[in-house]
Scaffold this motif. Sequence first.
Motif, PDB file in Angstrom:
ATOM      1  N   LEU A  14      60.293 -52.407  42.850  1.00  0.00           N
ATOM      2  CA  LEU A  14      60.000 -51.331  43.793  1.00  0.00           C
ATOM      3  C   LEU A  14      61.111 -50.297  43.807  1.00  0.00           C
ATOM      4  O   LEU A  14      60.870 -49.098  43.964  1.00  0.00           O
ATOM      5  CB  LEU A  14      59.821 -51.903  45.211  1.00  0.00           C
ATOM      6  CG  LEU A  14      58.531 -52.678  45.483  1.00  0.00           C
ATOM      7  CD1 LEU A  14      58.601 -53.347  46.848  1.00  0.00           C
ATOM      8  CD2 LEU A  14      57.322 -51.757  45.407  1.00  0.00           C
ATOM      9  N   LEU A  15      62.362 -50.775  43.625  1.00  0.00           N
ATOM     10  CA  LEU A  15      63.499 -49.885  43.708  1.00  0.00           C
ATOM     11  C   LEU A  15      63.820 -49.228  42.371  1.00  0.00           C
ATOM     12  O   LEU A  15      64.753 -48.456  42.255  1.00  0.00           O
ATOM     13  CB  LEU A  15      64.722 -50.652  44.203  1.00  0.00           C
ATOM     14  CG  LEU A  15      64.567 -51.210  45.631  1.00  0.00           C
ATOM     15  CD1 LEU A  15      65.721 -52.161  45.939  1.00  0.00           C
ATOM     16  CD2 LEU A  15      64.505 -50.098  46.644  1.00  0.00           C
ATOM     17  N   GLY A  16      63.065 -49.553  41.374  1.00  0.00           N
ATOM     18  CA  GLY A  16      63.208 -48.858  40.100  1.00  0.00           C
ATOM     19  C   GLY A  16      64.312 -49.354  39.212  1.00  0.00           C
ATOM     20  O   GLY A  16      64.716 -48.677  38.284  1.00  0.00           O
ATOM     21  N   GLY A  17      64.847 -50.556  39.467  1.00  0.00           N
ATOM     22  CA  GLY A  17      65.921 -51.090  38.646  1.00  0.00           C
ATOM     23  C   GLY A  17      65.417 -52.217  37.779  1.00  0.00           C
ATOM     24  O   GLY A  17      64.249 -52.591  37.799  1.00  0.00           O
ATOM     25  N   SER A  18      66.319 -52.785  37.000  1.00  0.00           N
ATOM     26  CA  SER A  18      66.002 -53.954  36.197  1.00  0.00           C
ATOM     27  C   SER A  18      66.587 -55.156  36.893  1.00  0.00           C
ATOM     28  O   SER A  18      67.255 -55.046  37.888  1.00  0.00           O
ATOM     29  CB  SER A  18      66.592 -53.797  34.791  1.00  0.00           C
ATOM     30  OG  SER A  18      67.987 -53.622  34.864  1.00  0.00           O
ATOM     31  N   CYS A  53      61.740 -47.561  52.449  1.00  0.00           N
ATOM     32  CA  CYS A  53      62.573 -48.709  52.786  1.00  0.00           C
ATOM     33  C   CYS A  53      63.841 -48.676  51.932  1.00  0.00           C
ATOM     34  O   CYS A  53      63.801 -48.274  50.768  1.00  0.00           O
ATOM     35  CB  CYS A  53      61.826 -50.018  52.566  1.00  0.00           C
ATOM     36  SG  CYS A  53      60.453 -50.289  53.712  1.00  0.00           S
ATOM     37  N   ALA A  54      64.949 -49.083  52.523  1.00  0.00           N
ATOM     38  CA  ALA A  54      66.235 -48.999  51.840  1.00  0.00           C
ATOM     39  C   ALA A  54      66.831 -50.381  51.647  1.00  0.00           C
ATOM     40  O   ALA A  54      66.922 -51.157  52.602  1.00  0.00           O
ATOM     41  CB  ALA A  54      67.198 -48.124  52.629  1.00  0.00           C
ATOM     42  N   LEU A  55      67.232 -50.680  50.426  1.00  0.00           N
ATOM     43  CA  LEU A  55      67.942 -51.913  50.130  1.00  0.00           C
ATOM     44  C   LEU A  55      69.429 -51.592  50.151  1.00  0.00           C
ATOM     45  O   LEU A  55      69.928 -50.849  49.312  1.00  0.00           O
ATOM     46  CB  LEU A  55      67.557 -52.464  48.771  1.00  0.00           C
ATOM     47  CG  LEU A  55      68.307 -53.729  48.327  1.00  0.00           C
ATOM     48  CD1 LEU A  55      68.006 -54.891  49.257  1.00  0.00           C
ATOM     49  CD2 LEU A  55      67.956 -54.092  46.891  1.00  0.00           C
ATOM     50  N   VAL A  67      64.094 -50.775  57.223  1.00  0.00           N
ATOM     51  CA  VAL A  67      62.743 -50.211  57.277  1.00  0.00           C
ATOM     52  C   VAL A  67      62.747 -49.031  58.238  1.00  0.00           C
ATOM     53  O   VAL A  67      63.022 -49.193  59.431  1.00  0.00           O
ATOM     54  CB  VAL A  67      61.725 -51.269  57.741  1.00  0.00           C
ATOM     55  CG1 VAL A  67      60.323 -50.680  57.762  1.00  0.00           C
ATOM     56  CG2 VAL A  67      61.777 -52.495  56.833  1.00  0.00           C
ATOM     57  N   PRO A  68      62.453 -47.820  57.752  1.00  0.00           N
ATOM     58  CA  PRO A  68      62.476 -46.655  58.642  1.00  0.00           C
ATOM     59  C   PRO A  68      61.272 -46.639  59.578  1.00  0.00           C
ATOM     60  O   PRO A  68      60.287 -47.357  59.374  1.00  0.00           O
ATOM     61  CB  PRO A  68      62.433 -45.476  57.663  1.00  0.00           C
ATOM     62  CG  PRO A  68      61.700 -46.009  56.482  1.00  0.00           C
ATOM     63  CD  PRO A  68      62.118 -47.456  56.373  1.00  0.00           C
ATOM     64  N   GLU A  69      61.373 -45.827  60.581  1.00  0.00           N
ATOM     65  CA  GLU A  69      60.297 -45.696  61.567  1.00  0.00           C
ATOM     66  C   GLU A  69      59.011 -45.268  60.871  1.00  0.00           C
ATOM     67  O   GLU A  69      59.002 -44.349  60.052  1.00  0.00           O
ATOM     68  CB  GLU A  69      60.695 -44.646  62.624  1.00  0.00           C
ATOM     69  CG  GLU A  69      60.077 -44.861  63.966  1.00  0.00           C
ATOM     70  CD  GLU A  69      60.718 -44.014  65.045  1.00  0.00           C
ATOM     71  OE1 GLU A  69      60.388 -44.219  66.213  1.00  0.00           O
ATOM     72  OE2 GLU A  69      61.549 -43.152  64.712  1.00  0.00           O
ATOM     73  N   GLY A  70      57.928 -45.963  61.139  1.00  0.00           N
ATOM     74  CA  GLY A  70      56.636 -45.615  60.571  1.00  0.00           C
ATOM     75  C   GLY A  70      56.317 -46.313  59.267  1.00  0.00           C
ATOM     76  O   GLY A  70      55.191 -46.224  58.785  1.00  0.00           O
ATOM     77  N   ALA A  71      57.291 -47.006  58.677  1.00  0.00           N
ATOM     78  CA  ALA A  71      57.064 -47.726  57.420  1.00  0.00           C
ATOM     79  C   ALA A  71      56.864 -49.204  57.706  1.00  0.00           C
ATOM     80  O   ALA A  71      57.192 -49.703  58.781  1.00  0.00           O
ATOM     81  CB  ALA A  71      58.227 -47.515  56.465  1.00  0.00           C
ATOM     82  N   GLU A  72      56.301 -49.909  56.739  1.00  0.00           N
ATOM     83  CA  GLU A  72      56.069 -51.339  56.893  1.00  0.00           C
ATOM     84  C   GLU A  72      56.972 -52.115  55.948  1.00  0.00           C
ATOM     85  O   GLU A  72      57.188 -51.718  54.808  1.00  0.00           O
ATOM     86  CB  GLU A  72      54.603 -51.678  56.597  1.00  0.00           C
ATOM     87  CG  GLU A  72      53.626 -51.135  57.629  1.00  0.00           C
ATOM     88  CD  GLU A  72      52.213 -51.626  57.391  1.00  0.00           C
ATOM     89  OE1 GLU A  72      52.035 -52.485  56.499  1.00  0.00           O
ATOM     90  OE2 GLU A  72      51.304 -51.151  58.086  1.00  0.00           O
ATOM     91  N   LEU A  82      65.982 -54.940  58.903  1.00  0.00           N
ATOM     92  CA  LEU A  82      66.479 -54.138  60.012  1.00  0.00           C
ATOM     93  C   LEU A  82      65.572 -52.934  60.168  1.00  0.00           C
ATOM     94  O   LEU A  82      65.345 -52.201  59.204  1.00  0.00           O
ATOM     95  CB  LEU A  82      67.916 -53.679  59.743  1.00  0.00           C
ATOM     96  CG  LEU A  82      68.926 -54.775  59.367  1.00  0.00           C
ATOM     97  CD1 LEU A  82      70.269 -54.157  59.017  1.00  0.00           C
ATOM     98  CD2 LEU A  82      69.066 -55.769  60.504  1.00  0.00           C
ATOM     99  N   ARG A  83      65.064 -52.717  61.374  1.00  0.00           N
ATOM    100  CA  ARG A  83      64.153 -51.602  61.620  1.00  0.00           C
ATOM    101  C   ARG A  83      64.914 -50.443  62.246  1.00  0.00           C
ATOM    102  O   ARG A  83      65.401 -50.536  63.361  1.00  0.00           O
ATOM    103  CB  ARG A  83      62.986 -52.056  62.511  1.00  0.00           C
ATOM    104  CG  ARG A  83      62.131 -53.116  61.830  1.00  0.00           C
ATOM    105  CD  ARG A  83      60.864 -53.429  62.616  1.00  0.00           C
ATOM    106  NE  ARG A  83      60.030 -54.385  61.879  1.00  0.00           N
ATOM    107  CZ  ARG A  83      59.151 -54.034  60.941  1.00  0.00           C
ATOM    108  NH1 ARG A  83      58.998 -52.749  60.642  1.00  0.00           N
ATOM    109  NH2 ARG A  83      58.439 -54.951  60.308  1.00  0.00           N
ATOM    110  N   ALA A  84      65.040 -49.363  61.474  1.00  0.00           N
ATOM    111  CA  ALA A  84      65.770 -48.190  61.932  1.00  0.00           C
ATOM    112  C   ALA A  84      64.850 -47.245  62.712  1.00  0.00           C
ATOM    113  O   ALA A  84      63.646 -47.198  62.446  1.00  0.00           O
ATOM    114  CB  ALA A  84      66.370 -47.458  60.735  1.00  0.00           C
ATOM    115  N   PRO A  85      65.414 -46.507  63.672  1.00  0.00           N
ATOM    116  CA  PRO A  85      66.815 -46.556  64.089  1.00  0.00           C
ATOM    117  C   PRO A  85      67.116 -47.799  64.922  1.00  0.00           C
ATOM    118  O   PRO A  85      66.369 -48.130  65.844  1.00  0.00           O
ATOM    119  CB  PRO A  85      66.975 -45.291  64.919  1.00  0.00           C
ATOM    120  CG  PRO A  85      65.598 -45.013  65.468  1.00  0.00           C
ATOM    121  CD  PRO A  85      64.648 -45.472  64.400  1.00  0.00           C
ATOM    122  N   LEU A  86      68.211 -48.483  64.585  1.00  0.00           N
ATOM    123  CA  LEU A  86      68.559 -49.710  65.288  1.00  0.00           C
ATOM    124  C   LEU A  86      69.060 -49.404  66.699  1.00  0.00           C
ATOM    125  O   LEU A  86      69.716 -48.387  66.939  1.00  0.00           O
ATOM    126  CB  LEU A  86      69.639 -50.483  64.529  1.00  0.00           C
ATOM    127  CG  LEU A  86      69.145 -51.451  63.451  1.00  0.00           C
ATOM    128  CD1 LEU A  86      68.599 -50.695  62.263  1.00  0.00           C
ATOM    129  CD2 LEU A  86      70.247 -52.396  63.029  1.00  0.00           C
TER     130      LEU A  86
END
Length: 372
Positions: A14-18, A53-55, A67-72, A82-86
């Motif tokens: 999902l994050l585009g890495g290997s 979403c941020a790793l 996980v930003p507001e509005g995302a799953e 962690l659901r931002a904003p914390l």
Amino acid sequence: MKRAVAVLLLLTLLLGGSAQADGKPEEAGPEAADRLVLRYADQFTVAYDASGCALVTIGGEERFLIVPEGAEAPAESDLPVLRAPLQRLYIASSSAMDPIVRLHALSSVRLTGTRRDDWTLPEVQQRMDEGELLYAGKYAAPDYELLLSEGVSLAVENTMIWHSPEVKEQLEALGIPVLVERSSYERHPLGRLEWIKLYGLLTGRLQEAEAFFDSQAAMAERVMAQESTGRTAAFFSISLSGAVRVRCPEDYVARSIELAGGRYIPQIPAEDGTGGRATMSMQPESFYAGARDADVLFYNAAIGGAPGSMDELLQKGEWLADFRAVRSGEVWCTEADLFQQSSGIAVLIDEMHQILSGTADGRALQYFHRLS
């Protein structure tokens, strides 16, 4: 174990890495568009997936999914989510508080590991006076019951927690994620400052954090681009027992002096290795030999308070009368709030440059005053 590896592999895709054989995502190049751009910090990374979403990876080991507001969040994840904003943060690392204050996000913090009278940040003191911010015990002895009753979403600890691993384990066993703040491990002083981006991400103020960092970095980089002043400086304090406490050469204060155009002394022999510590003690005789000819002396008021005059400084050690900086009046004391204002590094470098270059006279400085 297989499910954990599968989840990490999914996140990697999902994050585009290997992926490596151990299931950990490899670091993508700095040009990757799905990463938070970091110019100086190397102790954390942030990579995004398509949903926003941020790793977050800290120290190459600890991982969190923000996980930003509005995302799953992903349906299955072995990572702390962690659901931002914390909100309702427990800040046991005092260096993490000032960036949050700078972002006007102090309302996100409910508990602190520092007592009210030990804070020098007026915004923090005010919120504690109003009962909006509560003391919940220091990092090694938190009030677990209070943390649970307040619904803490994240505990931000400094690296001292590694000396009390049972505390970290207990917090996590109670369902409280623990983020160990590693800004002190940054090799460049501006890397420490860049941690404000992580706090901006956690509190939903990333744009403000990036703007603040860019403006502060530009200030420091203007100083860093100038030629060396050719002057030497020591940064020290004297304990009640008479021992001299200095910053280690690899510490960010010593490095800030170098970036400000000075040369930090005394030099510590490699065989006396400092083991990554920020400070170390020296006997007065050793400090005298290594720093007597310093052009500038910075006295650290954070340890035992600042002398009110040159006479009071000499009462701490009459041997200081022989120092070049004492004879020329180039002794400067730090203000008490210097070290809690962790996001003021660019200003620190700029003011050190003013002092080292001889242009500070007549100017009101934020972190220093000349000893008269």
